[in-house]
Design a protein around this motif. Sequence first.
Motif, PDB file in Angstrom:
ATOM      1  N   LEU A 168       1.278  -1.367  -0.075  1.00  0.00           N
ATOM      2  CA  LEU A 168       0.069  -0.209   0.572  1.00  0.00           C
ATOM      3  C   LEU A 168       0.527   1.082  -0.270  1.00  0.00           C
ATOM      4  O   LEU A 168       0.527   2.060  -0.471  1.00  0.00           O
ATOM      5  N   LEU A 169       2.145   1.625   0.358  1.00  0.00           N
ATOM      6  CA  LEU A 169       3.140   2.126  -0.106  1.00  0.00           C
ATOM      7  C   LEU A 169       3.041   2.801  -1.375  1.00  0.00           C
ATOM      8  O   LEU A 169       2.936   2.137  -2.675  1.00  0.00           O
ATOM      9  N   GLY A 170       2.140   4.356  -1.578  1.00  0.00           N
ATOM     10  CA  GLY A 170       2.473   4.548  -3.154  1.00  0.00           C
ATOM     11  C   GLY A 170       0.892   4.880  -3.455  1.00  0.00           C
ATOM     12  O   GLY A 170       0.850   5.892  -3.633  1.00  0.00           O
ATOM     13  N   HIS A 171       0.076   4.661  -2.545  1.00  0.00           N
ATOM     14  CA  HIS A 171      -1.516   4.358  -2.399  1.00  0.00           C
ATOM     15  C   HIS A 171      -1.894   5.001  -1.498  1.00  0.00           C
ATOM     16  O   HIS A 171      -3.021   4.917  -0.651  1.00  0.00           O
ATOM     17  N   MET A 172      -1.934   5.595   0.162  1.00  0.00           N
ATOM     18  CA  MET A 172      -1.892   6.447   0.429  1.00  0.00           C
ATOM     19  C   MET A 172      -1.862   7.420   1.083  1.00  0.00           C
ATOM     20  O   MET A 172      -1.157   8.135   1.835  1.00  0.00           O
ATOM     21  N   GLY A 174      -2.181  11.336   1.993  1.00  0.00           N
ATOM     22  CA  GLY A 174      -2.755  11.536   3.624  1.00  0.00           C
ATOM     23  C   GLY A 174      -1.143  11.767   4.184  1.00  0.00           C
ATOM     24  O   GLY A 174      -0.959  12.818   4.824  1.00  0.00           O
ATOM     25  N   TRP A 175      -0.192  10.786   3.979  1.00  0.00           N
ATOM     26  CA  TRP A 175       0.824  10.729   4.608  1.00  0.00           C
ATOM     27  C   TRP A 175       1.815   9.879   4.203  1.00  0.00           C
ATOM     28  O   TRP A 175       2.930  10.069   4.375  1.00  0.00           O
ATOM     29  N   CYS A 176       1.508   9.576   2.445  1.00  0.00           N
ATOM     30  CA  CYS A 176       2.862   8.760   1.827  1.00  0.00           C
ATOM     31  C   CYS A 176       3.047   9.471   0.269  1.00  0.00           C
ATOM     32  O   CYS A 176       2.000   9.051   0.338  1.00  0.00           O
ATOM     33  N   PRO A 177       4.174  10.018   0.587  1.00  0.00           N
ATOM     34  CA  PRO A 177       4.332   9.951  -1.057  1.00  0.00           C
ATOM     35  C   PRO A 177       3.751   9.212  -1.997  1.00  0.00           C
ATOM     36  O   PRO A 177       4.031   7.987  -1.810  1.00  0.00           O
ATOM     37  N   PRO A 178       3.408   9.175  -3.594  1.00  0.00           N
ATOM     38  CA  PRO A 178       3.069   8.930  -4.216  1.00  0.00           C
ATOM     39  C   PRO A 178       3.998   8.835  -4.873  1.00  0.00           C
ATOM     40  O   PRO A 178       3.886   7.863  -6.195  1.00  0.00           O
ATOM     41  N   VAL A 179       5.161   7.783  -4.287  1.00  0.00           N
ATOM     42  CA  VAL A 179       6.123   7.091  -4.913  1.00  0.00           C
ATOM     43  C   VAL A 179       5.550   5.169  -4.729  1.00  0.00           C
ATOM     44  O   VAL A 179       6.053   4.890  -4.188  1.00  0.00           O
ATOM     45  N   GLN A 180       5.491   4.506  -6.787  1.00  0.00           N
ATOM     46  CA  GLN A 180       4.618   3.278  -6.531  1.00  0.00           C
ATOM     47  C   GLN A 180       5.557   2.282  -6.479  1.00  0.00           C
ATOM     48  O   GLN A 180       6.527   2.464  -7.172  1.00  0.00           O
ATOM     49  N   ALA A 181       5.209   1.886  -5.911  1.00  0.00           N
ATOM     50  CA  ALA A 181       6.186   0.139  -6.347  1.00  0.00           C
ATOM     51  C   ALA A 181       6.201  -0.667  -7.525  1.00  0.00           C
ATOM     52  O   ALA A 181       5.342  -0.992  -7.926  1.00  0.00           O
ATOM     53  N   VAL A 182       6.794  -0.296  -8.295  1.00  0.00           N
ATOM     54  CA  VAL A 182       6.942  -1.433  -9.917  1.00  0.00           C
ATOM     55  C   VAL A 182       8.833  -1.668  -9.719  1.00  0.00           C
ATOM     56  O   VAL A 182       9.504  -1.362  -9.926  1.00  0.00           O
ATOM     57  N   GLY A 183       8.865  -3.166 -10.376  1.00  0.00           N
ATOM     58  CA  GLY A 183      10.208  -3.711 -11.076  1.00  0.00           C
ATOM     59  C   GLY A 183      10.026  -4.562 -10.458  1.00  0.00           C
ATOM     60  O   GLY A 183      10.123  -5.024  -8.722  1.00  0.00           O
ATOM     61  N   PRO A 184      11.725  -5.006 -10.427  1.00  0.00           N
ATOM     62  CA  PRO A 184      12.232  -5.841  -9.173  1.00  0.00           C
ATOM     63  C   PRO A 184      13.157  -5.650  -7.926  1.00  0.00           C
ATOM     64  O   PRO A 184      14.034  -5.776  -8.444  1.00  0.00           O
ATOM     65  N   TRP A 185      12.380  -5.250  -7.681  1.00  0.00           N
ATOM     66  CA  TRP A 185      12.419  -4.865  -5.942  1.00  0.00           C
ATOM     67  C   TRP A 185      13.563  -5.801  -5.562  1.00  0.00           C
ATOM     68  O   TRP A 185      13.803  -5.196  -4.265  1.00  0.00           O
ATOM     69  N   ARG A 186      13.217  -7.280  -5.422  1.00  0.00           N
ATOM     70  CA  ARG A 186      14.007  -8.632  -5.129  1.00  0.00           C
ATOM     71  C   ARG A 186      15.294  -8.771  -5.582  1.00  0.00           C
ATOM     72  O   ARG A 186      15.151  -9.160  -7.029  1.00  0.00           O
ATOM     73  N   PRO A 187      16.094  -9.090  -5.214  1.00  0.00           N
ATOM     74  CA  PRO A 187      17.335 -10.271  -6.436  1.00  0.00           C
ATOM     75  C   PRO A 187      16.742 -11.016  -7.166  1.00  0.00           C
ATOM     76  O   PRO A 187      15.568 -11.196  -7.197  1.00  0.00           O
ATOM     77  N   VAL A 188      17.487 -11.005  -8.054  1.00  0.00           N
ATOM     78  CA  VAL A 188      17.470 -11.976  -9.424  1.00  0.00           C
ATOM     79  C   VAL A 188      18.716 -13.109  -9.489  1.00  0.00           C
ATOM     80  O   VAL A 188      19.679 -11.863  -9.710  1.00  0.00           O
ATOM     81  N   GLU A 189      18.280 -13.796  -9.499  1.00  0.00           N
ATOM     82  CA  GLU A 189      19.874 -15.057  -9.207  1.00  0.00           C
ATOM     83  C   GLU A 189      19.455 -15.575 -10.696  1.00  0.00           C
ATOM     84  O   GLU A 189      18.569 -16.228 -11.359  1.00  0.00           O
ATOM     85  N   LEU A 190      20.403 -16.553 -10.808  1.00  0.00           N
ATOM     86  CA  LEU A 190      21.128 -17.017 -11.697  1.00  0.00           C
ATOM     87  C   LEU A 190      22.065 -18.650 -11.112  1.00  0.00           C
ATOM     88  O   LEU A 190      22.726 -18.091  -9.867  1.00  0.00           O
ATOM     89  N   LEU A 191      21.438 -19.577 -10.003  1.00  0.00           N
ATOM     90  CA  LEU A 191      21.786 -20.817  -9.338  1.00  0.00           C
ATOM     91  C   LEU A 191      23.081 -20.979 -10.390  1.00  0.00           C
ATOM     92  O   LEU A 191      23.035 -21.024 -11.224  1.00  0.00           O
TER      93      LEU A 191
END
Length: 845
Positions: A168-172, A174-191
């Motif tokens: 819900l960060l970015g979608h609230m 009144g108190w949270c800037p509208p910086v919306q989560a888009v992208g590979p926000w966690r690691p991408v790995e090759l075993l």
Amino acid sequence: MGTIGTATGLAAQDLWPQRLDTGWQCVSTPAGACASPADLPMDGWLGAPVPGTVASARRAAGLFDAAHPPPLAFDDHWYRLTLTGTGKRRLRLHGLATLTEVWLDGTRRLDSDSMFVAHDLDIELHGSATLALCFRSLTPALAEKRSRARWRPRLVSPPTLRNLRTTLLGHMPGWCPPVQAVGPWRPVELLSDAPDAFDTVDLMSHLDGDDGVVTLTLRFVHPHDSAANRASLNCGGFVSSLQWRDAYTLTGSVRVPHAERWWPHTHGTPTLYPLTLQLDDEHPITHVLGSVGFRRIEVDHGADGAGFALRVNNGTPVFCRGACWTSADLVTLSGTAEQLRHAFALARAAGMNMLRVGGTMVYESDAFYALADEYGILIWQDFALANFDYPTDAAFSASIDREASQFLTRTRRFASLAVLCGGSEVDQQAAMLGLPVSMRTQPLFTRQLPAIAARERPDVPYVSNSPSGGVWPFSTNTGITHYYGVGAYQRPLDDVRRSQVRFAAECLAFANVPDDATLHDAPGTMHVHDPRWKAAVPRDPGAGWDFDDVRDHYLQTLYGVEPARLRYEDPQRYLDLSRAVVAELMSDVFAEWRSAGSSCGGALVWQFQDLRPGAGWGLIDATGRPKSAWHGLAQTLQPVQLVMTDEGLNGLAIHLLNERAQPLQAQLDLVCLRDGCVKVASASRAVELAPHSAERIGAAECLGQFFDFTHAYRFGPRAHDVTIATLRDPASGRILAEAFHLPERRASECHELGLTVTAGRAGDSWQLVIEAKRFARFVHIVDTHYRAAHDWFHLPPNRAVTVPLIPSAQLVACASNPAFKANATCVAPAGEVRAINAISATFYG
């Protein structure tokens, strides 16, 4: 899915998954403009850090305006990377926000509809291949017809976000800037393609009587000959052989006799045992697996069954105090290692022992929980659910099951995980709209999540929701509450005792004003009626007030000033008093909750850190500087602590707290001053505190004669301005703790304090020596290039205090906003020292 480790030995090689964190590019397109990678434009691509977001890629390129972020969640965004190699490989994607397609050489291989789950994708490489990730616009999914919700919270926009597994960060508004989560926000790995390559490492620890037991399940990418491959697990010098469950899986456990316990740092040492894995006896390779701790956590509901408090290890009660975590960096959603370590260091220095990761946020990284283990900070963890009436269909339920199971498996090794909570303000939202219990109950919280928690982390208590427990879920005197009586509801300070709070998982939200140095670095926020200032002040959607108004209410009722007039006539004093009043409120409220005999088992301030520059809820501002609220808490939350409470006609109560495991012998000094310097009453006595104990002593008992400490009897004019209680080490005279009580809090009078300040070197650093001839109230140090290690404190007369100075340059790695990194050069200190009862500032340098 543990992936943290190193290898050492004769034939050392990297068997761990390889992070694909360089070489990425990204481009944004209108929603639906490109059906496949073949349709992508040739130009417009940006270099993209991974893990990261579209916002972080644009910020790195200098193309992101944090003050006016675009609505990124409603376009399409493509990432691409060239993979090289041959043979069968496994790709691991730890988190994709949010509606994602995974393409390999133009073929769509995987779809994901949750940013909170990890995916494995088996691929085959023949030299090189192009991996493409498409993050689709949320618009079509938000417009889909789904089951009708029984209620719609005003917190989130749009309300159909309840159907999607995204933060819900970015979608609230009144108190949270509208910086919306888009992208590979966690690691991408090759075993790894090595023969002994690791797939997953699952670690868990528990106590068996006095012994600690660590269990490991290690799964390899490729099959092994179990007869020819031996392995052992070493925990702090205790070694045990592992067994092959099948050709892919090693499992086993090691026992640590009479294991030292992991404690929250306020109550003991957060002992951690190093773990290593050794493979192949002939050519040994040793792999570092990190560390584990052993602890036992239980919930104490009290004699009436209506309370909530934690007991650790041998049943030791722990008063949990701290704050609600937001994000080290809203743009990346993770922050750097430096940012996280800085935050945990500040939490521990303030005497906090718990952080809450709420349901409106994201699940944090392994590094976050590892630091919590290291620093001895308990973690209250909500599942990423808040406010909504959630769907009940099979697909949504399966998504939640996968999300919760993966998170608990990933964090199973961490001792700091102390409470699991279904979500935030779901029951409260429905109850405040008038729905009866029968219409607001959700099996998601009462059946599904507790079953997963019991299966994956049986050592962690589960609660259905925060708040919960009373006739109304937000009742303050039963179970878990969100206490904003002192705060948004503008209740007087005595409401803290009247409300009989048992555990406040949120409390005390104020628009906390940053220091002048931060306001100077953030143009436009210095002037409190500038539109940019007001844009950063939190507000509840639809309310006719904001949290500046809440703070101003206490300025008027506690300090006796008219905020609007003071802001008009003397804006600098308005800012200083605004900072002082929140420090005082924080300190006084927690003094009440920590007092001997209090029914409160813990309280967490809303919030730990600001998400943008300005007077946000954070105790820490956007540059990483502690605000006055942090300093106020730091003077009340220490493990060895003295606090005073106003008992009216019964005078002052002095509460001595010793949370340490060792007994404490000390000297208690009590003094009352008139005109800030004339001693009118004093007493001393020896005190002895047992380990993990609290004692209450009446000030009248110390003095042995009548004195109107609280000015409650009012037999004539008030005889004193301040009462000072000091706890000292009897041998060295070192001050262990100190508390102050002012029978009159008005801030209308200022005096000549005789304040002197001397700057000097202390090894490689600088410090100030400050002294006053008269009691100085809320001493504050202003220096462009330094921050004071101790600030916003009271200073008794004729006592020199030494304050270390920390270079602002050390904030550079901790600031999420690049705007704060320009002026962080270290020079000789030069600034001023203020006090809110001083006629003028004292300059140094």
